[in-house]
Motif scaffolding. Structure first.
Motif, mmCIF file in Angstrom:
data_model
loop_
_atom_site.group_PDB
_atom_site.id
_atom_site.type_symbol
_atom_site.label_atom_id
_atom_site.label_comp_id
_atom_site.label_asym_id
_atom_site.label_seq_id
_atom_site.Cartn_x
_atom_site.Cartn_y
_atom_site.Cartn_z
ATOM 1 N N VAL A 155 23.668 -63.333 -31.961
ATOM 2 C CA VAL A 155 23.298 -64.124 -33.134
ATOM 3 C C VAL A 155 22.545 -65.384 -32.727
ATOM 4 C CG1 VAL A 155 25.435 -65.487 -33.246
ATOM 5 C CG2 VAL A 155 24.135 -65.044 -35.340
ATOM 6 N N CYS A 156 22.848 -65.927 -31.544
ATOM 7 C CA CYS A 156 22.167 -67.143 -31.081
ATOM 8 C C CYS A 156 20.686 -66.902 -30.848
ATOM 9 C CB CYS A 156 22.812 -67.652 -29.792
ATOM 10 S SG CYS A 156 24.466 -68.325 -30.009
ATOM 11 N N GLY A 157 20.297 -65.655 -30.658
ATOM 12 C CA GLY A 157 18.897 -65.329 -30.422
ATOM 13 C C GLY A 157 18.172 -64.829 -31.654
ATOM 14 N N CYS A 158 18.886 -64.735 -32.781
ATOM 15 C CA CYS A 158 18.254 -64.295 -34.027
ATOM 16 C C CYS A 158 17.493 -65.454 -34.667
ATOM 17 C CB CYS A 158 19.303 -63.770 -35.001
ATOM 18 S SG CYS A 158 20.107 -62.234 -34.489
ATOM 19 N N SER A 159 16.484 -65.127 -35.447
ATOM 20 C CA SER A 159 15.693 -66.146 -36.130
ATOM 21 C C SER A 159 16.503 -66.767 -37.259
ATOM 22 C CB SER A 159 14.411 -65.527 -36.690
ATOM 23 O OG SER A 159 13.758 -66.428 -37.559
ATOM 24 N N GLU A 211 18.025 -76.942 -29.486
ATOM 25 C CA GLU A 211 17.891 -77.140 -30.938
ATOM 26 C C GLU A 211 18.035 -75.821 -31.702
ATOM 27 O OE1 GLU A 211 13.629 -77.487 -29.163
ATOM 28 O OE2 GLU A 211 15.679 -78.080 -28.644
ATOM 29 N N MET A 212 17.631 -74.723 -31.068
ATOM 30 C CA MET A 212 17.771 -73.422 -31.721
ATOM 31 C C MET A 212 19.235 -73.009 -31.811
ATOM 32 S SD MET A 212 16.023 -69.794 -30.638
ATOM 33 C CE MET A 212 16.305 -68.299 -31.595
ATOM 34 N N VAL A 213 19.962 -73.133 -30.698
ATOM 35 C CA VAL A 213 21.373 -72.767 -30.690
ATOM 36 C C VAL A 213 22.174 -73.693 -31.603
ATOM 37 C CG1 VAL A 213 23.446 -72.571 -29.253
ATOM 38 C CG2 VAL A 213 21.242 -71.749 -28.389
ATOM 39 N N ASN A 214 21.910 -74.991 -31.524
ATOM 40 C CA ASN A 214 22.612 -75.938 -32.389
ATOM 41 C C ASN A 214 22.292 -75.703 -33.860
ATOM 42 O OD1 ASN A 214 24.277 -77.813 -30.833
ATOM 43 N ND2 ASN A 214 22.377 -78.411 -29.815
ATOM 44 N N GLY A 215 21.026 -75.356 -34.136
ATOM 45 C CA GLY A 215 20.642 -75.078 -35.515
ATOM 46 C C GLY A 215 21.394 -73.886 -36.082
ATOM 47 N N THR A 216 21.556 -72.846 -35.266
ATOM 48 C CA THR A 216 22.305 -71.657 -35.700
ATOM 49 C C THR A 216 23.772 -71.991 -35.944
ATOM 50 O OG1 THR A 216 20.842 -70.100 -34.557
ATOM 51 C CG2 THR A 216 23.091 -69.364 -34.984
ATOM 52 N N ASP A 259 25.110 -74.951 -36.606
ATOM 53 C CA ASP A 259 25.246 -75.848 -37.761
ATOM 54 C C ASP A 259 25.110 -75.076 -39.065
ATOM 55 O OD1 ASP A 259 25.633 -78.020 -36.122
ATOM 56 O OD2 ASP A 259 23.544 -78.712 -36.216
ATOM 57 N N TYR A 260 24.165 -74.140 -39.102
ATOM 58 C CA TYR A 260 23.980 -73.345 -40.315
ATOM 59 C C TYR A 260 25.228 -72.521 -40.626
ATOM 60 C CZ TYR A 260 22.264 -69.778 -43.506
ATOM 61 O OH TYR A 260 22.110 -68.936 -44.581
ATOM 62 N N LEU A 261 25.813 -71.912 -39.604
ATOM 63 C CA LEU A 261 27.013 -71.100 -39.811
ATOM 64 C C LEU A 261 28.200 -71.974 -40.242
ATOM 65 C CD1 LEU A 261 26.674 -68.642 -36.779
ATOM 66 C CD2 LEU A 261 26.230 -68.170 -39.200
ATOM 67 N N ARG A 262 28.256 -73.169 -39.720
ATOM 68 C CA ARG A 262 29.316 -74.092 -40.161
ATOM 69 C C ARG A 262 29.143 -74.426 -41.644
ATOM 70 N NH1 ARG A 262 28.336 -76.663 -34.873
ATOM 71 N NH2 ARG A 262 30.199 -76.372 -33.549
ATOM 72 N N MET A 299 17.690 -65.497 -44.552
ATOM 73 C CA MET A 299 17.207 -64.451 -45.456
ATOM 74 C C MET A 299 18.303 -63.427 -45.742
ATOM 75 S SD MET A 299 13.799 -62.070 -45.035
ATOM 76 C CE MET A 299 12.780 -63.557 -44.953
ATOM 77 N N ASN A 300 19.077 -63.074 -44.719
ATOM 78 C CA ASN A 300 20.118 -62.072 -44.905
ATOM 79 C C ASN A 300 21.280 -62.612 -45.727
ATOM 80 O OD1 ASN A 300 18.527 -60.433 -43.399
ATOM 81 N ND2 ASN A 300 19.850 -60.324 -41.617
ATOM 82 N N VAL A 301 21.626 -63.865 -45.529
ATOM 83 C CA VAL A 301 22.681 -64.479 -46.336
ATOM 84 C C VAL A 301 22.244 -64.514 -47.806
ATOM 85 C CG1 VAL A 301 23.879 -66.656 -46.837
ATOM 86 C CG2 VAL A 301 23.738 -65.809 -44.486
ATOM 87 N N ALA A 302 20.963 -64.833 -48.050
ATOM 88 C CA ALA A 302 20.436 -64.844 -49.412
ATOM 89 C C ALA A 302 20.472 -63.439 -50.021
ATOM 90 C CB ALA A 302 19.009 -65.389 -49.420
#
Length: 222
Positions: free
Chosen positions: A163-167, A134-139, A141-144, A174-177
């Motif tokens: 990047v897959c291990g970043c929060s 779920e963590m890897v998929n969440g990352t 999906d967010y990037l998509r 937060m960084n994108v914002a």
């Protein structure tokens, strides 16, 4: 006598050619290594030349073999995962397979992202953990949702597997914002930035010129 002389000359030439070719190939593989000088002349007997060549060859074959064993040792521990942990790892592999990564490539990405293989990006701070699907998929999906295609994600992960291990919440979002708020970077400009410098997604400190010895994760690099 003539036959022996011709045979000696031929062996001298053959040994010199083999050595030249071998060290030429090695130089191409490791251009920063100091060139090795092997002085071969007609005074060295063919047997001596052969012995020298074998000794040189064995040293480099041995070094290559040690490097291979070291690389394998980084992933051997993955094979020892318990059943539940193995299922978690496999679910992450499956997520990465949608981007056309092979099993071996997926293992490298996960190993670097979650502390199973050394990564200069984390330094000594990364604690080994079993990745969750779920963590890897969440990352991913967010990037998509940021406008990155699967081809973009493939390139990004090749550059920055960590990047897959970043929060997701404390770093990526937060960084994108921050990029949008401070520099007005969003949309296609954000996509271009992330493909060029994906490590910006993992920045979590800002030394403001007073070094905190966390340069790989500092906004000063931006």
């Amino acid at each position: 006598m003539l036959g022996n002389s011709l045979a000696s000359s031929f062996l001298t030439y053959e040994s010199a050619t083999l050595c030249s070719t071998y060290f030429s190939d090695l130089s191409a593989f490791a251009p920063n290594c100091a060139p090795l000088k092997l002085n071969i002349s007609h005074r060295i007997t063919p047997n001596a030349q052969s012995n020298v060549f074998r000794q040189r060859s064995c040293k480099f074959v041995g070094a290559s073999r040690n490097w291979g064993l070291h690389s394998v040792s980084q992933t051997q521990s993955v094979a020892l995962l318990e059943n539940e942990e193995r299922k978690m790892w496999d679910s992450c592999r499956q997520a990465l397979s949608t981007l056309k990564f092979s099993v071996e490539e997926a293992d490298v990405i996960l190993s670097k992202a979650f502390g199973w293989a050394h990564s200069p990006y984390w330094g000594e701070e990364r604690v080994k953990e079993v990745p969750k699907g779920e963590m890897v998929n969440g990352t991913l999906d967010y990037l998509r949702n940021l406008g990155l295609s699967d081809d973009d994600l493939y390139k990004l992960l090749k550059k920055f597997p960590e990047v897959c291990g970043c929060s997701l919440n404390d770093e990526l979002k937060m960084n994108v914002a921050t990029l949008e708020k401070e520099w007005g970077i969003k949309g296609t400009s954000l996509r271009s930035l992330l493909l060029r410098n994906p490590k910006v997604l993992g920045y979590n400190v800002d030394c403001k010129g007073d070094c905190m010895a966390q340069c790989t994760r500092c906004w000063v690099r931006f």
